[in-house]
Design an enzyme around this catalytic site. Structure first.
Site, mmCIF file in Angstrom:
data_model
loop_
_atom_site.group_PDB
_atom_site.id
_atom_site.type_symbol
_atom_site.label_atom_id
_atom_site.label_comp_id
_atom_site.label_asym_id
_atom_site.label_seq_id
_atom_site.Cartn_x
_atom_site.Cartn_y
_atom_site.Cartn_z
ATOM 1 N N GLY A 97 0.759 -1.223 0.485
ATOM 2 C CA GLY A 97 -0.270 -0.042 -0.187
ATOM 3 C C GLY A 97 0.963 0.891 -0.039
ATOM 4 O O GLY A 97 1.513 1.346 0.758
ATOM 5 N N GLY A 98 0.345 2.588 -0.756
ATOM 6 C CA GLY A 98 0.966 3.425 -1.087
ATOM 7 C C GLY A 98 0.330 4.534 -0.346
ATOM 8 O O GLY A 98 0.473 5.379 -1.574
ATOM 9 N N ARG B 237 -15.082 7.460 13.952
ATOM 10 C CA ARG B 237 -13.604 8.423 13.952
ATOM 11 C C ARG B 237 -13.980 10.326 13.470
ATOM 12 O O ARG B 237 -14.925 10.515 12.623
ATOM 13 C CB ARG B 237 -12.896 7.819 12.670
ATOM 14 C CG ARG B 237 -11.616 8.841 12.285
ATOM 15 C CD ARG B 237 -10.887 8.659 10.485
ATOM 16 N NE ARG B 237 -11.681 8.620 9.518
ATOM 17 C CZ ARG B 237 -11.463 9.429 9.050
ATOM 18 N NH1 ARG B 237 -11.118 10.756 9.417
ATOM 19 N NH2 ARG B 237 -12.235 9.691 7.847
ATOM 20 N N GLU C 59 -5.667 2.890 8.346
ATOM 21 C CA GLU C 59 -6.802 2.531 7.811
ATOM 22 C C GLU C 59 -7.230 1.186 8.084
ATOM 23 O O GLU C 59 -8.573 0.761 9.097
ATOM 24 C CB GLU C 59 -7.841 3.275 6.740
ATOM 25 C CG GLU C 59 -9.777 2.867 6.537
ATOM 26 C CD GLU C 59 -9.763 3.609 5.657
ATOM 27 O OE1 GLU C 59 -9.480 4.541 4.689
ATOM 28 O OE2 GLU C 59 -11.590 3.210 5.351
ATOM 29 N N ARG D 193 -19.395 12.526 13.128
ATOM 30 C CA ARG D 193 -20.637 11.915 12.263
ATOM 31 C C ARG D 193 -21.468 11.387 11.311
ATOM 32 O O ARG D 193 -22.229 11.548 10.865
ATOM 33 C CB ARG D 193 -19.164 11.448 11.104
ATOM 34 C CG ARG D 193 -18.273 12.942 10.359
ATOM 35 C CD ARG D 193 -17.022 11.754 9.578
ATOM 36 N NE ARG D 193 -16.568 13.098 9.000
ATOM 37 C CZ ARG D 193 -14.841 12.984 8.501
ATOM 38 N NH1 ARG D 193 -14.989 11.563 8.413
ATOM 39 N NH2 ARG D 193 -14.727 13.688 8.468
ATOM 40 N N LEU E 292 -6.173 11.357 9.016
ATOM 41 C CA LEU E 292 -4.674 11.787 7.622
ATOM 42 C C LEU E 292 -3.862 11.164 9.312
ATOM 43 O O LEU E 292 -2.931 10.848 8.587
ATOM 44 C CB LEU E 292 -4.683 12.683 6.921
ATOM 45 C CG LEU E 292 -5.927 13.000 6.294
ATOM 46 C CD1 LEU E 292 -5.637 14.619 5.846
ATOM 47 C CD2 LEU E 292 -5.693 11.883 5.513
ATOM 48 N N SER F 11 -16.417 17.556 1.863
ATOM 49 C CA SER F 11 -15.988 17.407 3.084
ATOM 50 C C SER F 11 -16.771 17.631 4.486
ATOM 51 O O SER F 11 -17.158 19.076 4.243
ATOM 52 C CB SER F 11 -14.673 18.402 2.870
ATOM 53 O OG SER F 11 -14.140 18.344 3.841
ATOM 54 N N LEU G 111 -1.108 7.122 2.448
ATOM 55 C CA LEU G 111 -0.343 7.815 3.432
ATOM 56 C C LEU G 111 0.524 7.501 4.775
ATOM 57 O O LEU G 111 1.704 7.358 4.530
ATOM 58 C CB LEU G 111 -1.165 8.891 4.492
ATOM 59 C CG LEU G 111 -1.605 10.369 3.689
ATOM 60 C CD1 LEU G 111 -2.408 10.867 4.508
ATOM 61 C CD2 LEU G 111 -0.527 11.211 3.605
ATOM 62 N N ALA G 112 -0.523 5.996 5.212
ATOM 63 C CA ALA G 112 0.486 5.231 5.529
ATOM 64 C C ALA G 112 1.412 4.356 5.274
ATOM 65 O O ALA G 112 2.557 4.191 6.762
ATOM 66 C CB ALA G 112 -0.774 3.901 6.650
#
Lengths: 274, 269, 652
Positions: free
Chosen positions: C14-15, C435, C425, C305, C441, C258, C17-18
């Site tokens: 996986g590329g 969340r 995630e 949310r 992020l 958003s 953010l994490a």
């Protein structure tokens, strides 16, 4: 991977230097010369106060031809820069593939047209200089240029030579008009891209405003060029010849050595059919 | 699907340029796709329909069309292709806008300047390689806690933010008459780099720490395939989906490269 | 001191953010990294994150905010389902992470003075969200992508883009089971290969596609997580799926609008009169029902949310007050200054205009909730560390000692399989039952930078060197994947479109069923029905047929393979939802309306049973110890506002 520049390399990379020189050459000296050349030509139409167009034009030509080392100036100030600008220009143009078929935007058309006018302009300049300067009158529908008979020989040349047919007149006339307009476009658009390339106009607004300025300049130069063209096409050749002969006689009688040299020189170089 | 929506249904013809793999000949296939007005159908949803029903308009059974997609919100750049002759993202190509009538035809082709992997799927590795060419990064010392980065005015931020939105989709390159398809990756280094990486040079040179690599970036811009290969056709800026001022970037980097070269000429550095 | 493995290699799957944050940390620690991604890493789903990233900052601190309060907000936001030490550590690292990203050149929005600007976000009364326009995820991802590219140019990271993770290669059983590499397939050439490594980090994101249309990108199938789950990794709190209140419904997906739209003042409303079809601009203020502001006067439009989602859902579905009688409400920014909107929200307003065809500067946007994020994921562990409370960061916390995570501990975010880690995630660690906006992020980057250190230490100090592992382990794993692939390829028939066995049709039905039964409102009977539907689909999947039997860029194969995994994961999610007989955070059960801490203050652990092919569920106590449980109501007003709209119309 993060090694800095190879010390053997020149300080400024050659491809970049050539590009920038190519760009500069288009403006100086070539662009400046074109402006001068077209205005000189246009003098055949209006003339100076008290003088006719033919006289003024002859004066201008005389002035140019009185310059010392004219040939060297021509070789190093014009022909070589033009050759440099053209040969590199051809090479650069061949690295692009126009795609106006899919992307028919103004700037893209101008890009394509810049290259096309480059090709066409080069052929035109070659024909123009070869026939009128180098005296290659064996080229079709051509005649030479006589610096003492400037207006009349020019007028003859753009009407298809000494013995023009209707076709010759039309073809050569059209070549001249289209050639001049093509070069004017090439110069005006080149001026616009020059400012981007060198980073003079950066913002979109600056590029747009400079675009208007270049358009104005191009239209003015096109008008000047067209005016000269119309002037030569409508010139009364016989009357012009009379004026020119008179002026030449005055000069010869004055026996100015410089002019004599020039006259000899020219007689050797051009095929004077009269 | 339901009878209520029958009245707003229409058929759109998709003419798709396909190819089974690198070096294989391309061929065209046509598919009929039913679309309902007002349901937000786009090229993606139509390609999804074709994937589920891989039968051409003349009834030939075939394989699903291969294509790339990611976010479907026009921020990842994956689904870029040539639609009706022009390069763009397929996710934001809405059917109700581009093909509002029964029988309207949409042509889909792979991007022209990148090697085709299969059908509409192209390999844009060159684009990412070009970001290495211009050292498109801020050379931070390390990942430890060393406090905040440089202060930046809102005006500087506004300029940099716009440039940072580049998603490396390749539209600017695909539409550029100076940028060509090159299959051999050994030849990428000296070929025209294209608008996006030039704009990234500007982006990183505008950052205080990023500017420590300014000389190396401008050297690359002055090298073969650098900024002077730009022909000012300006299709790039017309086709940038993020409206990045690419032509301004080109001019700004052109200015910096000029100044840099003059300095180099006189100082040798 | 054990000997240090200097040739240690870590695989990052996986590329986003994490994954990228892990890559830069590992590269810096001198570990060789192989990064695998289905898409070029710059196109990972992290680009879709819009709003921002939370962290304590000096302005908020002077108004009473602190790392501790950030932790408290995160915990109550998640309805206390998250273990507390990881949340403690994450929130306390947040300011450092922002500074680092700032140093990396992320164009955070600026104040007039040149400081990083802040915006208000859901679940907080303080401005503590740092942002970069409305494309924060994109900007953060690019900054990390650039750093990884730099490492790549220096030869420290090798990228395998367009490669799909197929299986974690493991050795041993039970507590000794350890991960020694992966099997992956090149999605262009279809080559299947084993890649050995001392450790594997899964950073593969969420599983939105299990629900069909979601806000997720097309590669967010959850397939990779499901494969680890099938290989024996535990899956935790699968039932905790976040439905984002504001999305733009579309034919191919639901596009995110958003939370920052509300953070910058956007107001959610519906016409107060049912069936009012006037142009929204012509409906006067008094005839609008601002549902969130009236129901939650304190937090207004910025309630968490799950709450906003339920209120919007109920206004449309229960009260039938949706705009134009459809399932949609207005999200209104049209009253705001155009220039300021463009500066702060330009990216998302552009998306709305492009996809919905209306200018949100002029007219209110029409939005509806959509599946967005999975709080649940692969179960992971950590090493707790007690330390004295910090007088600034933990101001007024009421404790002398606090518990965080030990930096560099080998097991940080390790799954129950040794050497197999889960970051971002795809793990379950930070967000509990909901969340908070702009915490995702943070958790992704935090995992990469913080937990990445543990992996680096593990492979250097503790992992068995791959050189010592017999080649047959890898060969067998590749053989197994070849076999599975061939089985699918053999079904191929060009033009196949029989709905019964068409993978796309099965996926469509799965998505519709999961969305209908297992998202905003969940009831036992409805979910039982969904379970039988899922079982029916699994039966059909046994006979699934491809339309492409080629072995060159066969996307049909890749999708169909992922579909099988989605069905497995879907079942774990559904079973977890059925068994959790309470309402907590995003998990809302009208048949069990109250939060039941007695029975369910516990993490659901799903274990794949290879014999039955079904999940075996067990429960683990949530690790608390700091913040005490309290009711989570965000100050909802007592008066039932359903009657108000009619009064409002009557007055006019």
């Amino acid at each position: 991977m993060s090694e800095s520049a190879n010390p053997a390399q020149p300080a400024v990379p050659t491809p970049f230097l050539l590009r920038r020189l190519h760009s500069l050459a288009g403006l100086l000296p070539i662009g400046a010369f074109v402006i001068m050349h077209l205005t000189t030509n246009a003098s055949v139409v209006w003339g100076e106060l008290g003088k006719g167009g033919v006289e003024t034009y002859q004066h201008e030509v005389n002035f140019i031809h009185s310059m010392p080392l004219l040939l060297l100036i021509e070789i190093f100030g014009l022909w070589l820069p033009i050759a440099f600008h053209s040969i590199l220009g051809f090479y650069y143009a061949f690295t692009g593939t126009s795609n106006v078929k899919h992307y028919g935007y103004g700037a893209n058309w101008r890009y394509a047209l810049q290259r096309f006018t480059g090709y066409f302009g080069f052929i035109f300049i070659l024909y123009h200089v070869a026939t009128l300067r180098w005296g290659w009158t064996w080229l079709p529908f051509s005649s030479g240029f006589d610096a003492h008979m400037a207006a009349s020989t020019t007028a003859q040349a753009i009407r298809g030579g000494m013995d023009p047919t209707a076709l010759a007149g039309f073809l050569i006339g059209a070549l001249y008009l289209v050639g001049v307009l093509a070069l004017v476009y090439h110069l005006a658009n080149g001026l616009w891209t020059f400012a981007i390339t060198w980073g003079i106009t950066v913002s979109e607004g600056a590029q747009r405003r400079w675009g208007f300025a270049c358009t104005g300049f191009g239209l003015a130069m096109a008008a000047v060029g067209t005016m000269a063209f119309v002037g030569f096409v409508t010139l009364d050749i016989e009357a012009a010849q009379q004026t020119e002969s008179q002026m030449h006689a005055e000069v010869v009688n004055a026996d100015t050595p410089a002019i004599n040299e020039l006259a000899d020189n020219d007689n050797n170089n051009t095929t004077h059919q009269r | 699907m339901t009878t209520a929506t029958q009245s707003k249904a229409r058929t759109i013809r998709f003419k798709i340029k396909r190819s089974d793999g690198p070096g294989k000949p391309s061929y065209w296939q046509t598919f009929n796709v039913p679309v309902n007005k007002g349901e937000g159908a786009n090229v993606i949803s139509c390609l999804q329909y074709i994937a589920a029903n891989p039968i051409t308009a003349d009834g030939t059974a075939t394989t699903p069309v291969a294509w790339k997609a990611g976010c479907l919100e026009e921020v990842c750049g994956a689904c870029t292709m040539v639609i009706n002759g022009k390069v763009r993202q397929s996710c934001s190509c809405m059917m109700d806008t581009v093909a509002p009538n029964e029988g309207d035809t949409i042509t889909l082709e792979p991007m022209r300047k990148f090697p085709v992997v299969r059908d509409l799927f192209v390999d844009r590795a060159r684009l990412f390689e070009s970001l290495k060419r211009v050292k498109a990064w801020v050379p931070t010392d390390n990942l430890w806690d060393l406090g905040a980065g440089p202060i930046e005015t809102p005006e500087q931020h506004e300029v940099r933010y716009k440039l940072s939105e580049c998603m490396s989709c390749g539209c600017c390159m695909d539409a550029c008459p100076q940028f060509h398809k090159i299959e051999d990756d050994a030849k990428w280094q000296n070929a025209f780099i294209g608008a996006a990486p030039i704009s990234q040079v500007r982006y990183f040179n505008l950052h205080e720490t990023g500017a420590t690599l300014k000389t190396e970036r401008l050297n690359e811009m002055a090298a073969k395939g650098g900024i002077s290969d730009c022909g000012n056709a300006q299709n790039c800026v017309k086709h940038c989906p993020k409206s990045i001022p690419l032509t301004e970037s080109i001019a700004a980097v052109g200015r910096d490269t000029t100044i840099h070269a003059v300095k180099q000429f006189f100082t040798g550095k | 001191m054990p000997s240090v493995n200097k040739n240690a290699r870590v695989i990052v799957v996986g590329g986003g953010l994490a994954g990228l944050a892990a890559c830069v940390r590992l590269a810096e620690q001198g570990v060789n990294v192989d990064c695998f991604s289905i898409v070029p890493v710059k196109r990972s789903h992290s680009v879709c994150a819009q709003g921002g990233i939370n962290a304590t900052n000096e302005i908020a601190r002077q108004q009473g905010y602190s790392e501790w309060v950030h932790m408290d907000e995160t915990l109550i936001g998640g309805d206390f389902l998250a273990d507390q030490p990881p949340v403690y550590e994450m929130t306390h690292w947040a300011p450092k992470i922002i500074d680092l990203l700032d140093r990396m050149g992320v164009p955070f929005n600026r104040t007039a003075e040149g400081q990083r600007d802040l915006r208000l976000f859901g679940g907080s009364l303080f401005k503590r969200t740092h942002f970069s326009g409305a494309t924060t995820g994109q900007q953060l991802l690019y900054a990390l992508d650039e750093q990884v590219r730099r490492s790549e140019a220096e030869g420290k990271v090798t990228k395998y883009e367009s490669w799909e993770f197929l299986w974690p290669i493991t050795k041993g059983e039970g507590a000794d089971k350890k991960c020694v590499g992966i099997v992956a397939q090149d999605l262009r050439t279809m080559q299947i290969r084993a890649f050995p490594a001392e450790a594997v980090i899964m950073a593969t994101g969420g599983c939105g596609l299990v629900f069909g249309k979601s806000t997720n990108s097309v590669m967010c199938t959850g397939g990779a997580a499901a494969r680890c789950y099938k290989a024996g990794a535990h899956y935790a709190n699968g039932e905790m799926i976040q439905v984002h209140p504001t999305a733009i419904p579309g034919a191919d997906k639901c596009r995110l609008m958003s939370e920052s739209a509300r953070g910058e003042g956007g107001r959610v409303w519906v016409p107060a009169k049912i069936g009012d079809t006037r142009d929204p601009r012509e409906i006067p203020e008094g005839e609008r029902y601002y549902l969130l502001e009236e129901r939650y006067p304190k937090y207004g439009n910025l309630v968490p949310r799950d709450i906003a989602t339920r209120e919007i859902f109920s206004v449309c579905v229960d009260d039938n007050m949706g705009v134009d009688g459809k399932n949609q409400v207005y999200l209104d920014l049209s009253f705001k200054d155009r220039k300021e909107l463009d500066l702060k929200l330009g990216g998302i307003l552009e998306i709305y205009e492009k996809f919905a065809g209306e200018d949100p500067h002029e007219v209110p946007m029409k939005i509806f909730p959509a599946v967005h994020y999975s709080m649940g994921g692969l179960w992971t562990t950590f090493t707790p560390q007690q330390r004295p409370a910090d007088p600034v960061q933990d101001l007024n916390c009421g404790f002398d000692t606090v518990t965080g995570m030990k930096f560099g501990a080998h097991n940080t975010m390790m799954t129950n399989i040794n050497g197999l880690y889960a970051f971002g995630e795809v793990n379950f660690a930070y967000h509990g039952a909901t969340r908070l906006g702009a915490n995702a992020l943070l958790s992704c980057i935090f995992d990469g930078l913080f937990s990445g250190q543990g992996v680096a230490n593990f492979v250097k100090e503790a992992a068995e060197p791959v050189a010592d592992i017999h080649q047959s382990v890898y060969d067998e794993a590749v053989q197994q994947e070849h076999f599975k692939t061939q089985k699918l390829i053999d079904t191929a028939e060009a033009g196949h479109s029989d709905p019964a066995t068409n993978p796309y049709q099965i996926a469509l039905e799965m998505g519709e069923e999961m969305t209908a039964a297992c998202t905003v409102v969940k009831t036992g009977p409805r979910m039982e029905k969904a379970m039988s539907k899922l079982n029916e689909l699994q039966g059909r999947y046994e006979n699934v047929r491809l339309a492409d039997g080629g072995m060159w860029t066969n996307q049909n194969l890749s999708f169909t393979r992922a579909l099988g995994d989605m069905l497995t994961l879907g079942e774990a999610i559904l079973q977890g939802s059925i068994n959790r007989e309470e309402s907590r955070g995003s998990h809302y059960r009208p048949d069990f309306l109250e939060r039941d801490d007695e029975r369910f203050h516990q993490t659901t652990i799903a274990e794949f049973n290879p014999t039955t092919g079904k999940p075996d569920l067990s429960y683990k106590d949530v690790i608390g110890g700091m913040v005490k449980l309290r009711p989570r109501d965000y100050g909802r007003t007592e008066s039932e506002p359903k009657a108000e709209p009619k009064e409002a119309t009557a007055k006019v």
